[in-house]
Scaffold this motif. Structure first.
Motif, PDB file in Angstrom:
ATOM      1  N   ASN A  78      39.344  30.501  68.381  1.00  0.00           N
ATOM      2  CA  ASN A  78      37.877  30.558  68.322  1.00  0.00           C
ATOM      3  C   ASN A  78      37.245  29.420  67.529  1.00  0.00           C
ATOM      4  O   ASN A  78      36.037  29.412  67.340  1.00  0.00           O
ATOM      5  CB  ASN A  78      37.374  31.908  67.798  1.00  0.00           C
ATOM      6  CG  ASN A  78      37.794  33.051  68.695  1.00  0.00           C
ATOM      7  OD1 ASN A  78      37.800  32.927  69.916  1.00  0.00           O
ATOM      8  ND2 ASN A  78      38.165  34.160  68.100  1.00  0.00           N
ATOM      9  N   GLU A  79      38.026  28.447  67.077  1.00  0.00           N
ATOM     10  CA  GLU A  79      37.445  27.291  66.402  1.00  0.00           C
ATOM     11  C   GLU A  79      37.267  26.155  67.401  1.00  0.00           C
ATOM     12  O   GLU A  79      37.964  26.084  68.418  1.00  0.00           O
ATOM     13  CB  GLU A  79      38.322  26.836  65.232  1.00  0.00           C
ATOM     14  CG  GLU A  79      38.307  27.819  64.085  1.00  0.00           C
ATOM     15  CD  GLU A  79      39.061  27.320  62.870  1.00  0.00           C
ATOM     16  OE1 GLU A  79      38.643  27.667  61.753  1.00  0.00           O
ATOM     17  OE2 GLU A  79      40.072  26.590  63.021  1.00  0.00           O
ATOM     18  N   VAL A  80      36.333  25.265  67.095  1.00  0.00           N
ATOM     19  CA  VAL A  80      36.012  24.144  67.980  1.00  0.00           C
ATOM     20  C   VAL A  80      35.891  22.858  67.170  1.00  0.00           C
ATOM     21  O   VAL A  80      35.663  22.889  65.965  1.00  0.00           O
ATOM     22  CB  VAL A  80      34.685  24.394  68.742  1.00  0.00           C
ATOM     23  CG1 VAL A  80      34.770  25.643  69.587  1.00  0.00           C
ATOM     24  CG2 VAL A  80      33.505  24.503  67.792  1.00  0.00           C
ATOM     25  N   THR A  81      36.056  21.740  67.875  1.00  0.00           N
ATOM     26  CA  THR A  81      35.845  20.437  67.255  1.00  0.00           C
ATOM     27  C   THR A  81      35.534  19.431  68.356  1.00  0.00           C
ATOM     28  O   THR A  81      35.725  19.714  69.541  1.00  0.00           O
ATOM     29  CB  THR A  81      37.070  19.986  66.442  1.00  0.00           C
ATOM     30  OG1 THR A  81      36.702  18.853  65.643  1.00  0.00           O
ATOM     31  CG2 THR A  81      38.237  19.616  67.338  1.00  0.00           C
ATOM     32  N   LYS A  82      35.065  18.277  67.965  1.00  0.00           N
ATOM     33  CA  LYS A  82      34.930  17.153  68.893  1.00  0.00           C
ATOM     34  C   LYS A  82      35.270  15.886  68.139  1.00  0.00           C
ATOM     35  O   LYS A  82      35.152  15.816  66.913  1.00  0.00           O
ATOM     36  CB  LYS A  82      33.547  17.078  69.523  1.00  0.00           C
ATOM     37  CG  LYS A  82      32.445  16.669  68.596  1.00  0.00           C
ATOM     38  CD  LYS A  82      31.134  16.570  69.358  1.00  0.00           C
ATOM     39  CE  LYS A  82      30.021  16.130  68.422  1.00  0.00           C
ATOM     40  NZ  LYS A  82      28.769  15.939  69.140  1.00  0.00           N
ATOM     41  N   PHE A  83      35.748  14.886  68.895  1.00  0.00           N
ATOM     42  CA  PHE A  83      36.144  13.628  68.265  1.00  0.00           C
ATOM     43  C   PHE A  83      36.074  12.502  69.280  1.00  0.00           C
ATOM     44  O   PHE A  83      36.106  12.729  70.487  1.00  0.00           O
ATOM     45  CB  PHE A  83      37.556  13.740  67.663  1.00  0.00           C
ATOM     46  CG  PHE A  83      38.636  14.087  68.660  1.00  0.00           C
ATOM     47  CD1 PHE A  83      39.308  13.096  69.357  1.00  0.00           C
ATOM     48  CD2 PHE A  83      38.964  15.411  68.901  1.00  0.00           C
ATOM     49  CE1 PHE A  83      40.302  13.416  70.268  1.00  0.00           C
ATOM     50  CE2 PHE A  83      39.964  15.745  69.801  1.00  0.00           C
ATOM     51  CZ  PHE A  83      40.627  14.742  70.488  1.00  0.00           C
ATOM     52  N   ASN A  84      35.979  11.291  68.767  1.00  0.00           N
ATOM     53  CA  ASN A  84      36.018  10.106  69.613  1.00  0.00           C
ATOM     54  C   ASN A  84      37.452   9.907  70.076  1.00  0.00           C
ATOM     55  O   ASN A  84      38.363   9.816  69.254  1.00  0.00           O
ATOM     56  CB  ASN A  84      35.527   8.875  68.859  1.00  0.00           C
ATOM     57  CG  ASN A  84      34.056   8.954  68.544  1.00  0.00           C
ATOM     58  OD1 ASN A  84      33.283   9.517  69.315  1.00  0.00           O
ATOM     59  ND2 ASN A  84      33.663   8.414  67.410  1.00  0.00           N
ATOM     60  N   ALA A  85      37.650   9.850  71.380  1.00  0.00           N
ATOM     61  CA  ALA A  85      38.996   9.755  71.950  1.00  0.00           C
ATOM     62  C   ALA A  85      39.305   8.333  72.415  1.00  0.00           C
ATOM     63  O   ALA A  85      40.152   8.123  73.263  1.00  0.00           O
ATOM     64  CB  ALA A  85      39.135  10.745  73.099  1.00  0.00           C
ATOM     65  N   ASP A  86      38.625   7.369  71.819  1.00  0.00           N
ATOM     66  CA  ASP A  86      38.863   5.976  72.179  1.00  0.00           C
ATOM     67  C   ASP A  86      39.890   5.330  71.253  1.00  0.00           C
ATOM     68  O   ASP A  86      39.905   4.128  71.050  1.00  0.00           O
ATOM     69  CB  ASP A  86      37.548   5.190  72.218  1.00  0.00           C
ATOM     70  CG  ASP A  86      36.716   5.333  70.956  1.00  0.00           C
ATOM     71  OD1 ASP A  86      37.217   5.875  69.947  1.00  0.00           O
ATOM     72  OD2 ASP A  86      35.548   4.901  70.987  1.00  0.00           O
TER      73      ASP A  86
END
Length: 110
Positions: A78-86
């Protein structure tokens, strides 16, 4: 995808990981949504995508870690994240149970 096994809209790039498209790549939005399942203790590293590509991870089941900026960071169900995948990034299952997560990927235009 000649180097992938395709079974019921699912492809396996390596033993220990399965990837199923929930929404295939859309050339208008440059987004795809995938469901990934990682076997216990499995680790996967991905090469960098185009500059500006962003990945969003939503953990559905289990616990995992994701690699960004050469650091493994934990995520629980139930946790989320986002990141630059470059840049080089990755996913690993740190438990003895399978980990399932959704990955929403926005691909920057070339």
């Amino acid at each position: 995808m000649s180097d992938h096994d395709i079974i019921n809209n699912e492809f396996n790039t390596d033993k220990g990981i399965s990837v199923s498209p929930l929404f295939p790549f859309d050339s208008i939005t440059n987004i795809e949504v995938l469901c990934l399942t990682l076997a216990p203790s499995y680790q996967h590293t991905s090469e960098a995508h185009n500059i500006g590509t962003i990945e969003h991870i939503l953990v559905i089941k289990g616990e995992m870690e994701y690699l960004v900026d050469n650091q493994w960071l934990p995520l629980q169900q139930n946790e989320v994240t986002k990141f630059n995948a470059d840049k080089v990034h990755g996913y690993r299952n740190v438990s003895d149970q399978e980990a399932i997560f959704h990955n929403i990927i926005y691909y920057a235009k070339k």
